[in-house]
Design an enzyme around this catalytic site. Structure first.
Site, PDB file in Angstrom:
ATOM      1  CD  GLN A  16      -2.957   1.424   2.391  1.00 34.65           C
ATOM      2  OE1 GLN A  16      -3.688   2.103   2.578  1.00 34.65           O
ATOM      3  NE2 GLN A  16      -2.950   0.201   3.196  1.00 34.65           N
ATOM      4  N   GLY A 246      -8.813  21.177  17.482  1.00 32.58           N
ATOM      5  CA  GLY A 246      -8.341  22.445  17.565  1.00 32.58           C
ATOM      6  C   GLY A 246      -8.784  23.338  18.784  1.00 32.58           C
ATOM      7  N   GLY A 247      -8.783  24.458  18.610  1.00 31.29           N
ATOM      8  CA  GLY A 247      -9.165  25.469  19.734  1.00 31.29           C
ATOM      9  C   GLY A 247     -10.676  25.623  19.855  1.00 31.29           C
TER      10      GLY A 247
END
Length: 415
Positions: A16, A246-247
Site C-alpha cells: 500500500q 483544535g481550539g
C-alpha cells in the site's frame, strides 16, 4: 500536457504505501513502470479477493495509471534489464525491507553509478535509530507514531483509526519528497535519496497531539471533556474521544434515527464567533449573556452540559437537516457519512473524487480518484494493469530489446 509528463518512474513497490505514492505520480502524468515477480506479482493481487479469478480490489485501487512488467532479478538477464531501467528512469521507488536493495546488488552507490540523475525514493517503517530494521505495517505505524495512544476514549484502550495514515499517509509524504527532489534536480542536475519513514509520517499527522503534550506543562487541557469532568491529567497527552483537536470545542452528537442507524450523527463545533447563533438554534437564548456561558473561558468547564443541550436538539433533526439549518448561520457542523453514502454521492463523482473503472477480469468497480486537483493537469483514471501486461511493450519501446532478446529472457525465466 500533464504535470509530470515525460517523467519515468521505476516502481519497485508493493502492498500500500509505495503504490499509493506511485499511483499519485501516475495520475499527474508520469510513466509508472511497476516491476513484479513473474507468476506472482504484488502480494495484494490475491489478497481479500471478492471476484474469483480477478485481481483484488486491494490491488486495483492502488495501481491505476501504471504499466506492469514481470522481472526476475535473480537471473543475469533480469539484472541487466533492471540496470537498463535504472539508467532510463528518473525515479526509483521502493518499499522493500531494510537492506534488500543492497543484497540485490543495487546499493545507492551502484544506482548512482548507473544514473547520477536518478532519485531513489524509499518507504521504511522507522528512520535511522534503534528500530530501523524492524518490519512495520499500518497499525504498527499508527501505534509507533503516536496516533493510537491519543485515539479512543480516556477510559478505554488505545485505538487505531480507519484512515490508513501509516501506509497511504506515508505514500503521500513520499510523493511530495519525490516531486521536490525532481524540482531540485532541475537546478543541481543531480539525483538524491528520499526517505519517508512511516513513523515520521504518522507523527506529522499527529502534530496537534505533540502540541498538547507540551501544553500539559502549563496545566490541564481545558478544551478536553476530561477537564470539565474533573478528572486529573497525567504526564502524557490523553485520549480525548471525539473532542475537537483544535481550539474550538466540538463533539459527535446523535441525530434523529440514531437508535437504528449507526451513522445518524453529526459533528458540532461551538465556535466562539457564532455562540449566540448556537444559543438561538438550540433554544437557549438565556445563555448568550449568562456569566456561566457568555465567554469561551466560562464555557470550558461546562462543555458536557453544553453539548448535552445541543444533542437534545440534534436528536430531533436528521443529520442533513442539521447542516441545512446551521450552515447559513456559520455554525460548523458535518454529518457522519457512511462509505455507502460517500459511494453514492453524485458531487464526488462529478469532481472525480470517486470514479467508476472498467476492468477486463472483474468488470466495473468503484475507486477513489485523485484527491488533488490541478487546473492544467487533468486526471484520467486508467484501470490497474494485469500481471506482466506491458512487459514486451516496455522492453521494446523503453529499453530497445528485440523480439529474439525477449524470447531468450522468457526461456531463462527472467520475465
Amino acid at each position: 500536457m500533464k504535470a509530470l509528463e515525460g517523467i519515468k518512474i521505476l516502481d519497485f513497490t508493493h502492498v500500500q504505501s509505495g503504490p499509493t505514492c506511485t499511483q499519485l505520480l501516475g495520475f499527474f502524468g508520469a510513466d509508472v513502470i511497476k516491476v513484479e515477480r513473474p507468476g506472482v506479482g504484488d502480494a495484494t493481487r490475491k489478497q481479500l479477493v471478492d471476484v474469483k479469478g480477478a485481481d483484488s480490489l486491494y490491488f486495483t485501487m492502488l495501481n491505476h495509471n501504471k504499466r506492469s512488467i514481470t522481472l526476475n532479478t535473480k537471473t543475469d538477464s533480469g539484472k541487466q534489464v533492471l540496470e537498463k531501467l535504472v539508467k532510463e528512469c528518473d525515479v526509483m521507488v521502493e518499499n522493500f525491507a531494510p537492506g534488500a536493495l543492497d543484497r540485490m546488488g543495487f546499493s545507492w552507490e551502484r544506482i548512482q553509478e548507473l544514473n547520477p540523475r536518478v532519485i531513489l525514493a524509499s518507504v521504511k517503517g522507522f528512520g535511522p535509530g534503534p528500530y530501523e530494521d524492524c518490519k512495520v505495517y499500518e497499525n504498527i505505524a499508527q501505534c509507533a507514531g503516536g496516533s493510537a495512544s491519543t485515539t479512543g476514549f480516556r477510559d478505554g484502550v488505545p485505538m487505531v483509526t480507519g484512515a490508513q495514515i501509516g501506509d497511504s499517509g506515508t505514500g503521500l509524504h513520499l510523493a511530495l519528497g519525490i516531486v521536490t527532489a525532481l524540482f531540485q534536480r532541475e537546478k543541481s542536475g543531480k539525483g538524491q535519496k528520499v526517505l519517508a519513514p512511516m513513523q515520521d509520517g504518522v507523527l506529522n499527522l499527529c502534530r496537534v497531539k505533540l502540541r498538547d503534550q507540551q501544553r500539559l506543562k502549563a496545566g490541564p487541557l481545558e478544551e478536553y471533556s476530561q477537564f470539565g469532568e474533573g478528572h486529573p491529567f497525567g504526564d502524557a497527552t490523553p485520549r480525548a474521544g471525539n473532542d475537537s483537536g483544535g481550539g474550538q470545542p466540538g463533539k459527535i452528537l446523535k441525530c434523529k434515527g440514531w437508535e437504528t442507524d449507526p451513522n445518524a450523527y453529526t459533528y458540532f463545533i461551538t465556535q466562539a464567533a457564532v455562540w449566540k447563533n448556537v444559543c438561538d438554534v438550540i433554544g437557549k437564548p438565556e445563555w448568550k449573556e449568562h456569566e456561566d456561558f457568555a465567554t469561551p473561558a466560562a464555557r470550558l468547564p461546562r462543555l458536557n452540559e453544553i453539548f448535552d443541550a445541543i444533542e437534545a436538539w440534534t436528536m430531533t433533526q436528521d443529520k442533513f437537516d442539521v447542516m441545512e439549518i446551521c450552515n447559513p448561520l456559520n455554525i460548523p457542523v458535518g454529518p457522519i457519512l457512511s462509505m455507502k453514502e460517500i459511494a453514492e454521492e453524485p458531487s464526488l463523482r462529478e469532481t472525480g473524487t470517486i470514479v467508476e473503472v472498467d476492468h477486463p477480469e472483474r468488470g466495473k468497480y468503484l475507486t477513489v480518484g485523485c484527491p488533488i486537483k490541478l487546473s492544467d493537469s487533468p486526471v484520467d483514471v486508467e484501470r490497474s494493469p494485469l500481471l506482466g501486461e506491458h512487459t514486451e511493450e516496455v522492453l521494446t519501446e523503453v529499453l530497445g530489446y528485440s523480439a529474439s532478446d525477449i524470447e531468450s529472457m522468457r526461456t531463462d525465466g527472467a520475465i
